[in-house]
Design an enzyme around this catalytic site. Structure first.
Site, PDB file in Angstrom:
ATOM      1  N   SER A   1       3.392   0.324   0.622  1.00  0.00           N
ATOM      2  CA  SER A   1       3.673   1.013  -0.644  1.00  0.00           C
ATOM      3  C   SER A   1       4.773   2.044  -0.464  1.00  0.00           C
ATOM      4  CB  SER A   1       2.392   1.715  -1.096  1.00  0.00           C
ATOM      5  OG  SER A   1       2.668   2.622  -2.134  1.00  0.00           O
TER       6      SER A   1
ATOM      7  N   TYR B   1      -4.893   7.741   0.690  1.00  0.00           N
ATOM      8  CA  TYR B   1      -4.427   6.360   0.494  1.00  0.00           C
ATOM      9  C   TYR B   1      -3.128   6.136   1.276  1.00  0.00           C
ATOM     10  CZ  TYR B   1      -1.985   2.547  -1.965  1.00  0.00           C
ATOM     11  OH  TYR B   1      -1.264   1.409  -2.271  1.00  0.00           O
TER      12      TYR B   1
ATOM     13  N   LYS C   1      -2.072   3.612   4.591  1.00  0.00           N
ATOM     14  CA  LYS C   1      -0.947   2.651   4.641  1.00  0.00           C
ATOM     15  C   LYS C   1      -0.060   2.952   5.860  1.00  0.00           C
ATOM     16  CE  LYS C   1      -1.575   0.050   0.956  1.00  0.00           C
ATOM     17  NZ  LYS C   1      -2.083  -1.300   1.143  1.00  0.00           N
TER      18      LYS C   1
HETATM   19  P1  NAD Z   1      -6.156  -4.799  -6.614  1.00  0.00           P
HETATM   20  O1  NAD Z   1      -7.188  -3.737  -6.466  1.00  0.00           O
HETATM   21  O2  NAD Z   1      -6.012  -5.462  -7.936  1.00  0.00           O
HETATM   22  O3  NAD Z   1      -6.396  -5.942  -5.518  1.00  0.00           O
HETATM   23  C1  NAD Z   1      -6.890  -5.669  -4.229  1.00  0.00           C
HETATM   24  C2  NAD Z   1      -7.985  -6.667  -3.925  1.00  0.00           C
HETATM   25  O4  NAD Z   1      -8.503  -6.429  -2.608  1.00  0.00           O
HETATM   26  C3  NAD Z   1      -9.172  -6.559  -4.897  1.00  0.00           C
HETATM   27  O5  NAD Z   1      -9.454  -7.822  -5.443  1.00  0.00           O
HETATM   28  C4  NAD Z   1     -10.320  -6.073  -4.017  1.00  0.00           C
HETATM   29  O6  NAD Z   1     -11.578  -6.548  -4.454  1.00  0.00           O
HETATM   30  C5  NAD Z   1      -9.905  -6.609  -2.650  1.00  0.00           C
HETATM   31  N1  NAD Z   1     -10.484  -5.866  -1.514  1.00  0.00           N
HETATM   32  C6  NAD Z   1     -10.423  -4.531  -1.292  1.00  0.00           C
HETATM   33  N2  NAD Z   1     -11.067  -4.242  -0.144  1.00  0.00           N
HETATM   34  C7  NAD Z   1     -11.517  -5.410   0.367  1.00  0.00           C
HETATM   35  C8  NAD Z   1     -12.266  -5.756   1.524  1.00  0.00           C
HETATM   36  N3  NAD Z   1     -12.702  -4.824   2.387  1.00  0.00           N
HETATM   37  N4  NAD Z   1     -12.571  -7.057   1.754  1.00  0.00           N
HETATM   38  C9  NAD Z   1     -12.153  -8.010   0.877  1.00  0.00           C
HETATM   39  N5  NAD Z   1     -11.454  -7.738  -0.238  1.00  0.00           N
HETATM   40  C10 NAD Z   1     -11.142  -6.456  -0.490  1.00  0.00           C
HETATM   41  O7  NAD Z   1      -4.775  -4.169  -6.136  1.00  0.00           O
HETATM   42  P2  NAD Z   1      -3.301  -4.735  -6.295  1.00  0.00           P
HETATM   43  O8  NAD Z   1      -2.603  -3.912  -7.304  1.00  0.00           O
HETATM   44  O9  NAD Z   1      -3.345  -6.207  -6.439  1.00  0.00           O
HETATM   45  O10 NAD Z   1      -2.707  -4.321  -4.880  1.00  0.00           O
HETATM   46  C11 NAD Z   1      -2.660  -5.215  -3.778  1.00  0.00           C
HETATM   47  C12 NAD Z   1      -2.134  -4.481  -2.557  1.00  0.00           C
HETATM   48  O11 NAD Z   1      -0.847  -3.933  -2.854  1.00  0.00           O
HETATM   49  C13 NAD Z   1      -3.002  -3.289  -2.124  1.00  0.00           C
HETATM   50  O12 NAD Z   1      -3.028  -3.270  -0.709  1.00  0.00           O
HETATM   51  C14 NAD Z   1      -2.258  -2.081  -2.664  1.00  0.00           C
HETATM   52  O13 NAD Z   1      -2.486  -0.925  -1.883  1.00  0.00           O
HETATM   53  C15 NAD Z   1      -0.811  -2.543  -2.551  1.00  0.00           C
HETATM   54  N6  NAD Z   1       0.067  -1.850  -3.494  1.00  0.00           N
HETATM   55  C16 NAD Z   1      -0.177  -1.945  -4.831  1.00  0.00           C
HETATM   56  C17 NAD Z   1       0.648  -1.271  -5.726  1.00  0.00           C
HETATM   57  C18 NAD Z   1       0.387  -1.338  -7.218  1.00  0.00           C
HETATM   58  O14 NAD Z   1       0.988  -0.556  -7.957  1.00  0.00           O
HETATM   59  N7  NAD Z   1      -0.444  -2.229  -7.726  1.00  0.00           N
HETATM   60  C19 NAD Z   1       1.729  -0.511  -5.249  1.00  0.00           C
HETATM   61  C20 NAD Z   1       1.956  -0.448  -3.878  1.00  0.00           C
HETATM   62  C21 NAD Z   1       1.126  -1.143  -3.000  1.00  0.00           C
HETATM   63  C1  UD1 Z   2       0.675   5.806  -7.860  1.00  0.00           C
HETATM   64  C2  UD1 Z   2       0.186   6.458  -6.606  1.00  0.00           C
HETATM   65  C3  UD1 Z   2       0.778   5.714  -5.413  1.00  0.00           C
HETATM   66  C4  UD1 Z   2       0.378   4.241  -5.461  1.00  0.00           C
HETATM   67  C5  UD1 Z   2       0.815   3.646  -6.785  1.00  0.00           C
HETATM   68  C6  UD1 Z   2       0.305   2.238  -6.933  1.00  0.00           C
HETATM   69  C7  UD1 Z   2      -0.275   8.803  -7.115  1.00  0.00           C
HETATM   70  C8  UD1 Z   2       0.158  10.206  -6.896  1.00  0.00           C
HETATM   71  N1  UD1 Z   2       0.536   7.849  -6.599  1.00  0.00           N
HETATM   72  O1  UD1 Z   2       2.087   5.851  -7.853  1.00  0.00           O
HETATM   73  O2  UD1 Z   2       0.306   6.279  -4.218  1.00  0.00           O
HETATM   74  O3  UD1 Z   2       1.000   3.492  -4.409  1.00  0.00           O
HETATM   75  O4  UD1 Z   2       0.284   4.438  -7.870  1.00  0.00           O
HETATM   76  O5  UD1 Z   2      -1.070   2.185  -7.098  1.00  0.00           O
HETATM   77  O6  UD1 Z   2      -1.307   8.543  -7.717  1.00  0.00           O
HETATM   78  N2  UD1 Z   2       1.966   9.033 -15.466  1.00  0.00           N
HETATM   79  C9  UD1 Z   2       1.775   9.716 -16.670  1.00  0.00           C
HETATM   80  N3  UD1 Z   2       0.612   9.490 -17.348  1.00  0.00           N
HETATM   81  C10 UD1 Z   2      -0.363   8.625 -16.905  1.00  0.00           C
HETATM   82  C11 UD1 Z   2      -0.137   7.932 -15.684  1.00  0.00           C
HETATM   83  C12 UD1 Z   2       1.041   8.168 -14.991  1.00  0.00           C
HETATM   84  O7  UD1 Z   2       2.613  10.495 -17.101  1.00  0.00           O
HETATM   85  O8  UD1 Z   2      -1.384   8.484 -17.572  1.00  0.00           O
HETATM   86  C13 UD1 Z   2       3.253   9.230 -14.765  1.00  0.00           C
HETATM   87  C14 UD1 Z   2       3.117   9.765 -13.346  1.00  0.00           C
HETATM   88  O9  UD1 Z   2       3.084  11.178 -13.350  1.00  0.00           O
HETATM   89  C15 UD1 Z   2       4.364   9.163 -12.681  1.00  0.00           C
HETATM   90  C16 UD1 Z   2       4.576   7.840 -13.410  1.00  0.00           C
HETATM   91  O10 UD1 Z   2       3.850   7.959 -14.624  1.00  0.00           O
HETATM   92  O11 UD1 Z   2       5.471   9.984 -12.947  1.00  0.00           O
HETATM   93  C17 UD1 Z   2       4.048   6.655 -12.640  1.00  0.00           C
HETATM   94  O12 UD1 Z   2       2.694   6.883 -12.278  1.00  0.00           O
HETATM   95  P1  UD1 Z   2       1.774   5.754 -11.619  1.00  0.00           P
HETATM   96  O13 UD1 Z   2       1.870   4.513 -12.410  1.00  0.00           O
HETATM   97  O14 UD1 Z   2       0.419   6.341 -11.384  1.00  0.00           O
HETATM   98  O15 UD1 Z   2       2.506   5.446 -10.238  1.00  0.00           O
HETATM   99  P2  UD1 Z   2       2.914   6.404  -9.032  1.00  0.00           P
HETATM  100  O16 UD1 Z   2       2.528   7.803  -9.266  1.00  0.00           O
HETATM  101  O17 UD1 Z   2       4.332   6.139  -8.726  1.00  0.00           O
END
Ligand code: NAD
Ligand code: UD1
Length: 334
Positions: A125, A149, A153
Site C-alpha cells: 500500500s 496497519y 505492510k
Molecule cells: P478486502 O477486505 O475486501 O479483501 C481482503 C480479503 O482477505 C477478505 O476477503 C478477507 O476475508 C480476507 N482475509 C483477511 N485475513 C485473512 C486470513 N487470515 N485468512 C484468509 N483470508 C483472510 O480488501 P481489499 O480492498 O480487497 O484489499 C486487498 C489487499 O490490498 C489487502 O492486503 C489490502 O491491505 C491491500 N490494499 C488495499 C487498498 C484499498 O484501498 N482497497 C489499498 C492498498 C492496499
Molecule cells: C486509507 C488509509 C490507508 C489505506 C487506504 C486503503 C488512513 C489514514 N489511511 O487511505 O492506510 O491503505 O485507506 O484502505 O485511514 N475522506 C473524507 N471523508 C470520508 C473518508 C475520507 O474526507 O468520509 C478523505 C480523507 O481524509 C482523504 C481522502 O478522503 O483525504 C481519501 O481517504 P481514504 O479513502 O480513507 O483513503 P486514504 O486515507 O488515502
C-alpha cells in the site's frame, strides 16, 4: 497457469480472480470471510464452473491445512491479497493486525517454500510512504509507518525482501494507491456496508441515501482547495497491473517494488464534484475536522511500472466515478 489467490473473496482479490479465470488460468481462492461474503465466491463459481476452486481457511491460524492446499494445488504463482485493512481498527487492536497480517504472510511463505512455489505477488500500500515530502512519490522514497496497519505492510515487505535476497522466492510488491470503482462486468464492487472508512464507499452510502451527508475531513490542508489529495485508480487498471507483474516476475529474480497509481492528484472536493456530475446525483457534504493519521497529499510516480512492466493506468476520474456507482446501483447488495 495455476494461480493461488489469497483473500480472493475480497474486493480486489475477487476482481483479480474473476479476470484470471476469464483469461483461462486455473484459480484456487483461499479466504476466511473475515471481511467478505460467501456470495462473492458463489458469483464466480456460477460463471466459471471449471478452473475454479475455493477453500475456506484462515491463513494465520490453519497452517497445516494451508500447506496441504498448496501441496495439492501446486500453483505456479501466489497472489497474496489477504489481510485486514481498516486503519482505525488497527490502532485500537494492534495485536489483531500483527497476528492476522504478518502471521498469515509468514505461514504463506513457509507453505510456498516447503512446496517449492517460487513466485509471489504481494498487495502492499501507498500507506508505507507515510507523509512523504516527495510528491509524486517514487518507489525509492523513504518508508514510514503512520499506523499499525502500515507497520504490518512494512514488516511484511521487509520479510519478503530478506527471503527474496536469500533466493527462496521471487517477489513483486505492488504498492496500491487508492483503488476505486468496479470491474467491467459490475459483479464485484467494494461493499459500502462493509467498508465504511474509505472515501468512495462513503460517497456511495450518501448516494444510496444510507447516510445523509458526507463528512470532509479537513479543508485546511496545503492543497489545491484545502481538502486532502489522493491518487485514485480504477480497479480495472489496478488488476491489469497485476497481470503485467505476473508476466514480469517469470523473467526476474529477487524482490521488485512498483507503485500502482495514475500519477494524478485529486482532492476530496474534486472527487465529489466529478461523482455528482457524471452520475447526476447530489452528494451533500459538510466540513469536519481532520482525521487523525491522514496526510495532506499522496500520489504516485508510476513511471517505473510504465518503464519495466509496460503498464499504465488508462481510466480517468469520470470513469472511476461512473463505474463505482453503476456497479452498486444495478446490482444492489447481498
Ligand atoms: P478486502 O477486505 O475486501 O479483501 C481482503 C480479503 O482477505 C477478505 O476477503 C478477507 O476475508 C480476507 N482475509 C483477511 N485475513 C485473512 C486470513 N487470515 N485468512 C484468509 N483470508 C483472510 O480488501 P481489499 O480492498 O480487497 O484489499 C486487498 C489487499 O490490498 C489487502 O492486503 C489490502 O491491505 C491491500 N490494499 C488495499 C487498498 C484499498 O484501498 N482497497 C489499498 C492498498 C492496499
Ligand atoms: C486509507 C488509509 C490507508 C489505506 C487506504 C486503503 C488512513 C489514514 N489511511 O487511505 O492506510 O491503505 O485507506 O484502505 O485511514 N475522506 C473524507 N471523508 C470520508 C473518508 C475520507 O474526507 O468520509 C478523505 C480523507 O481524509 C482523504 C481522502 O478522503 O483525504 C481519501 O481517504 P481514504 O479513502 O480513507 O483513503 P486514504 O486515507 O488515502
Amino acid at each position: 497457469m495455476k494461480i493461488l489467490v489469497t483473500g480472493g473473496a475480497g474486493y480486489i482479490g475477487a476482481t483479480f480472480a474473476f479476470e484470471a479465470l476469464k483469461n483461462n488460468h486455473k484459480v484456487l481462492v483461499i479466504d476466511n470471510f473475515s471481511n467478505s461474503k460467501p456470495e462473492q465466491i458463489l458469483k464466480i463459481k456460477n460463471i466459471f464452473k471449471e478452473n475454479f476452486e475455493f477453500t475456506e481457511l484462515d491463513l494465520a491460524k490453519e497452517y497445516r491445512q494451508l500447506i496441504n492446499c498448496v501441496e495439492v494445488f501446486r500453483p505456479d504463482i501466489v497472489v497474496h491479497f489477504a489481510g485486514l485493512k481498516a486503519v482505525g481498527e488497527s490502532q485500537s487492536n494492534p495485536i489483531k493486525y500483527w497476528d492476522n497480517n504478518v502471521i498469515s504472510s509468514i505461514n504463506l511463505i513457509k507453505a510456498m517454500a516447503i512446496n517449492k512455489v517460487k513466485k509471489l505477488i504481494f498487495s502492499s500500500s501507498a500507506t508505507v510512504y507515510g507523509d512523504s515530502k516527495f510528491q509524486p512519490i517514487p518507489e525509492t522514497a523513504e518508508i514510514k509507518s503512520m499506523s499499525v496497519y502500515g507497520s504490518t505492510k512494512i514488516a511484511i515487505e521487509n520479510m519478503l525482501s530478506e527471503v527474496a535476497r536469500e533466493g527462496t522466492i521471487d517477489v513483486v510488491s505492488l504498492r496500491y494507491f487508492n483503488p476505486v470503482g468496479s470491474h467491467k462486468e459490475k459483479l464485484i464492487y467494494e461493499d459500502p456496508l462493509n467498508s465504511p472508512n474509505n472515501l468512495m464507499p462513503r460517497i456511495i452510502r450518501v448516494a444510496l441515501g444510507i447516510d445523509k451527508e458526507l463528512k470532509i475531513y479537513g479543508n485546511d490542508y496545503q492543497t489545491k482547495d484545502g481538502s486532502g489529495e489522493r491518487d485514485y485508480i480504477h480497479i480495472s487498471d489496478l488488476i491489469d497491473g497485476h497481470f503485467s507483474a505476473i508476466d514480469f516476475i517469470f523473467k526476474t529474480h529477487g524482490k521488485k517494488i512498483f507503485n500502482l497509481g495514475t500519477g494524478k492528484s485529486t482532492s476530496v472536493i474534486e472527487l465529489i464534484k466529478t461523482f455528482e456530475l457524471v452520475n447526476s446525483i447530489e452528494i451533500p457534504f459538510k466540513i469536519s475536522k481532520r482525521r487523525p493519521g491522514d496526510v495532506a497529499i499522496c500520489y504516485a510516480d508510476p513511471s517505473l511500472a510504465k518503464e519495466v512492466l509496460d503498464w499504465q493506468a488508462k481510466y480517468n476520474l469520470s470513469d472511476m466515478c461512473m463505474d463505482a456507482w453503476v456497479g452498486v446501483k444495478d446490482h444492489g447488495f447481498n
